[in-house]
Motif scaffolding. Structure first.
Motif, short mmCIF file in Angstrom:
data_model
loop_
_atom_site.label_atom_id
_atom_site.label_comp_id
_atom_site.label_asym_id
_atom_site.label_seq_id
_atom_site.Cartn_x
_atom_site.Cartn_y
_atom_site.Cartn_z
N ALA A 15 9.78 3.79 -2.01
CA ALA A 15 10.18 2.78 -3.00
C ALA A 15 9.22 1.59 -2.95
CB ALA A 15 11.61 2.33 -2.74
N PHE A 16 8.84 1.22 -1.73
CA PHE A 16 7.90 0.10 -1.59
C PHE A 16 6.53 0.46 -2.17
CE2 PHE A 16 4.56 -2.07 0.85
CZ PHE A 16 4.82 -3.36 0.43
N ILE A 17 6.11 1.70 -1.94
CA ILE A 17 4.82 2.14 -2.50
C ILE A 17 4.82 2.00 -4.02
CG2 ILE A 17 3.38 4.18 -2.90
CD1 ILE A 17 4.09 5.03 0.02
N ASP A 18 5.95 2.37 -4.64
CA ASP A 18 6.04 2.24 -6.11
C ASP A 18 5.86 0.78 -6.54
OD1 ASP A 18 6.41 4.91 -6.41
OD2 ASP A 18 8.60 4.81 -6.59
N GLU A 19 6.45 -0.10 -5.76
CA GLU A 19 6.35 -1.52 -6.12
C GLU A 19 4.93 -2.05 -5.92
OE1 GLU A 19 9.44 -3.75 -4.18
OE2 GLU A 19 11.02 -2.50 -5.06
N LEU A 20 4.31 -1.59 -4.84
CA LEU A 20 2.93 -2.01 -4.56
C LEU A 20 2.01 -1.52 -5.69
CD1 LEU A 20 1.13 -3.42 -2.44
CD2 LEU A 20 0.81 -1.19 -1.35
N GLN A 21 2.26 -0.28 -6.09
CA GLN A 21 1.50 0.33 -7.18
C GLN A 21 1.64 -0.47 -8.48
OE1 GLN A 21 -0.24 3.65 -7.23
NE2 GLN A 21 -0.98 2.31 -8.85
N GLU A 22 2.87 -0.80 -8.77
CA GLU A 22 3.15 -1.53 -10.00
C GLU A 22 2.48 -2.91 -9.96
OE1 GLU A 22 6.98 -2.41 -12.86
OE2 GLU A 22 7.32 -1.82 -10.78
N THR A 23 2.53 -3.52 -8.81
CA THR A 23 1.92 -4.84 -8.65
C THR A 23 0.41 -4.77 -8.84
OG1 THR A 23 3.66 -5.46 -7.10
CG2 THR A 23 1.65 -6.80 -7.07
N MET A 24 -0.20 -3.71 -8.28
CA MET A 24 -1.65 -3.54 -8.42
C MET A 24 -2.03 -3.38 -9.89
SD MET A 24 -3.92 -0.45 -6.81
CE MET A 24 -5.10 0.41 -7.85
N HIS A 25 -1.26 -2.61 -10.62
CA HIS A 25 -1.60 -2.36 -12.03
C HIS A 25 -1.31 -3.56 -12.92
CE1 HIS A 25 -1.72 2.24 -11.50
NE2 HIS A 25 -2.90 1.69 -11.34
N ASP A 26 -0.47 -4.46 -12.42
CA ASP A 26 -0.16 -5.66 -13.19
C ASP A 26 -1.34 -6.63 -13.20
OD1 ASP A 26 1.81 -7.25 -14.62
OD2 ASP A 26 1.66 -8.61 -12.92
N GLY A 27 -2.17 -6.54 -12.18
CA GLY A 27 -3.28 -7.48 -12.03
C GLY A 27 -4.47 -7.11 -12.90
N GLY B 159 -7.42 -5.41 -13.39
CA GLY B 159 -8.42 -4.38 -13.10
C GLY B 159 -8.77 -4.14 -11.65
N ALA B 160 -7.80 -4.32 -10.76
CA ALA B 160 -8.08 -4.09 -9.34
C ALA B 160 -8.15 -2.59 -9.06
CB ALA B 160 -7.02 -4.73 -8.47
N VAL B 161 -9.04 -2.20 -8.15
CA VAL B 161 -9.17 -0.79 -7.78
C VAL B 161 -8.44 -0.51 -6.47
CG1 VAL B 161 -11.33 -0.45 -9.01
CG2 VAL B 161 -11.38 -1.19 -6.62
N GLY B 162 -7.76 -1.49 -5.93
CA GLY B 162 -7.02 -1.25 -4.70
C GLY B 162 -6.12 -2.41 -4.37
N ILE B 163 -5.17 -2.13 -3.46
CA ILE B 163 -4.28 -3.19 -2.99
C ILE B 163 -3.78 -2.78 -1.61
CG2 ILE B 163 -2.16 -2.21 -3.99
CD1 ILE B 163 -1.40 -5.13 -4.80
N ALA B 164 -3.50 -3.77 -0.79
CA ALA B 164 -2.99 -3.49 0.55
C ALA B 164 -1.63 -4.18 0.69
CB ALA B 164 -3.96 -4.02 1.61
N ALA B 165 -0.73 -3.55 1.45
CA ALA B 165 0.65 -4.06 1.56
C ALA B 165 0.70 -5.54 1.96
CB ALA B 165 1.43 -3.21 2.54
N PRO B 166 -0.14 -5.99 2.91
CA PRO B 166 -0.05 -7.41 3.28
C PRO B 166 -0.38 -8.38 2.14
CG PRO B 166 -1.84 -6.31 4.46
CD PRO B 166 -1.02 -5.24 3.82
N GLN B 167 -1.04 -7.89 1.10
CA GLN B 167 -1.33 -8.78 -0.03
C GLN B 167 -0.06 -9.20 -0.77
OE1 GLN B 167 -4.76 -6.24 -1.65
NE2 GLN B 167 -5.41 -8.31 -2.22
N ILE B 168 1.03 -8.44 -0.58
CA ILE B 168 2.30 -8.89 -1.15
C ILE B 168 3.29 -9.23 -0.02
CG2 ILE B 168 1.96 -7.71 -3.33
CD1 ILE B 168 4.00 -5.60 -2.42
N GLY B 169 2.75 -9.53 1.14
CA GLY B 169 3.57 -10.09 2.20
C GLY B 169 4.27 -9.09 3.11
N HIS B 170 3.89 -7.80 3.03
CA HIS B 170 4.46 -6.81 3.94
C HIS B 170 3.39 -6.37 4.92
CE1 HIS B 170 8.37 -5.75 1.88
NE2 HIS B 170 7.81 -6.64 1.09
N ALA B 171 3.58 -6.74 6.17
CA ALA B 171 2.53 -6.50 7.17
C ALA B 171 2.63 -5.08 7.74
CB ALA B 171 2.62 -7.54 8.28
N ILE B 172 2.51 -4.10 6.85
CA ILE B 172 2.49 -2.70 7.29
C ILE B 172 1.17 -2.06 6.85
CG2 ILE B 172 4.99 -2.46 7.25
CD1 ILE B 172 4.66 -0.91 4.58
#
Lengths: 165, 173
Positions: free
Chosen positions: A30-42, A44-57
């Protein structure tokens, strides 16, 4: 699902070392889905890491498939990624969702071998090069509390031989 | 406060220029924006955005003692300052060759003719007095794509200058 705000420098959460994922459960997915959605909201990013939205995993998403004429592995969700081999060096320009309005040159390995797990805990292994390898190194840096700002090379004297087109 | 100046300082290079000048500016409540500071041919050069409620005369006066001490030439212009509007270059042109007259004009004219927007240009003269080498790096935006840049510079390549045109693919992640 939810789009999360992207943490921006100098938020100190970006400087933390993230912890490995132990539970490959529905919460993770479920968290991966949210991270994915957040990345696509920005923009044109080609990547995102969990800590960028405050989850240190230790979880990254990389997808460079919209870039033309490069080798890539499509859409990648990588849990506990670990680079096990580096080869070659190349200078390239990077920016970051967590560092708005700044881009700069960074030296990265040209080719990497990488081990990781998928969202269900199955082991994965990749050999990558060029732009995709750069994206992975940028994201894995986030898991170790590093930003591309920590690796900038001089604007003026970075006369590395770049890969010729 | 949005009252920007471009401050230009030039003088023989010596240690302490940056520290002393910026301290004076800070003591006069000036805020600094973006800056380029570098050594060019033995001179230290500063171009620096300065935001201040002071008049240009007052800023010059504030810098008078330090510029006299460090033997700096001071120049100040009112500007329209805008931050957070960086443009991202998509092409790097590198020109390396034996130093010769007119090289910048030749290259940049051709770039201009194909709509290339220069964002950053560094040039150095290396080598020795007898055999100078010219090294120039130009980063900018090629609005019509990299091919037009390559085609435009092709005639100069034949002239014994090493010119490389490389795409800059900025990774945002």
């Amino acid at each position: 699902m939810a789009i999360h705000p992207i943490l921006t420098y100098p938020n100190q959460q970006l400087k933390q070392v993230s912890q490995p994922v132990d539970n490959f459960d529905h919460n993770l997915r479920a968290f991966i889905d949210e991270l994915q959605e957040t990345m696509h909201d920005g923009p044109g990013a080609v990547g995102i890491a969990a800590p960028q939205i405050g989850h240190a995993i230790r979880l990254v998403i990389v997808d460079v498939s919209n870039k033309k004429k490069i080798k890539h592995h499509g859409h990648l969700v990588l849990v506990n990624p670990e680079i096990v081999e580096w080869q070659g060096l190349a200078v390239g320009r990077e920016g970051c969702l967590s560092v708005p309005d700044f881009t700069g040159n960074v030296v990265r390995a040209e080719r990497i071998k990488l081990n990781a797990f998928d969202a269900y805990g199955e082991p994965l292994s990749f050999e990558m090069e060029g732009y995709e390898a750069r994206a992975l190194q940028h994201e894995i840096d986030h898991l170790d509390g590093l930003l591309f700002l920590d690796r900038l090379v001089s604007r003026r004297n970075d006369l590395f031989e770049r890969k010729k087109r | 406060m949005n009252n920007w100046y471009m401050l230009t300082l030039v003088g023989n290079d010596r240690t302490g220029i940056v520290a002393k000048v910026t301290r004076i500016l800070q003591q006069n409540n000036c805020q600094l924006g973006e800056a380029s500071m570098l050594r060019l041919g033995g001179n230290f050069t500063i171009m620096m955005m300065v935001n201040s409620e002071l008049s240009s005369d007052d800023i010059i006066t504030a810098l008078q003692a330090i510029s006299a001490e460090l033997n700096l030439q001071v120049h100040l212009d009112e500007i329209e300052g805008r931050l957070h509007e960086h443009h991202i270059p998509n092409v790097l042109v590198t020109v390396i060759g034996a130093d010769r007259g007119g090289i910048i004009a030749q290259v940049t004219e051709k770039l201009f003719n194909v709509g290339f927007d220069i964002l950053n240009l560094d040039s150095d003269v290396a080598g020795t007095d007898e055999r100078a080498i010219y090294i120039m790096r130009i980063e900018g935006q090629a609005l019509d794509g990299i091919e037009s840049i390559e085609a435009a510079l092709q005639p100069l390549k034949a002239d014994g200058i090493d010119i490389s045109v490389q795409a800059i693919e900025t990774l945002i992640a």
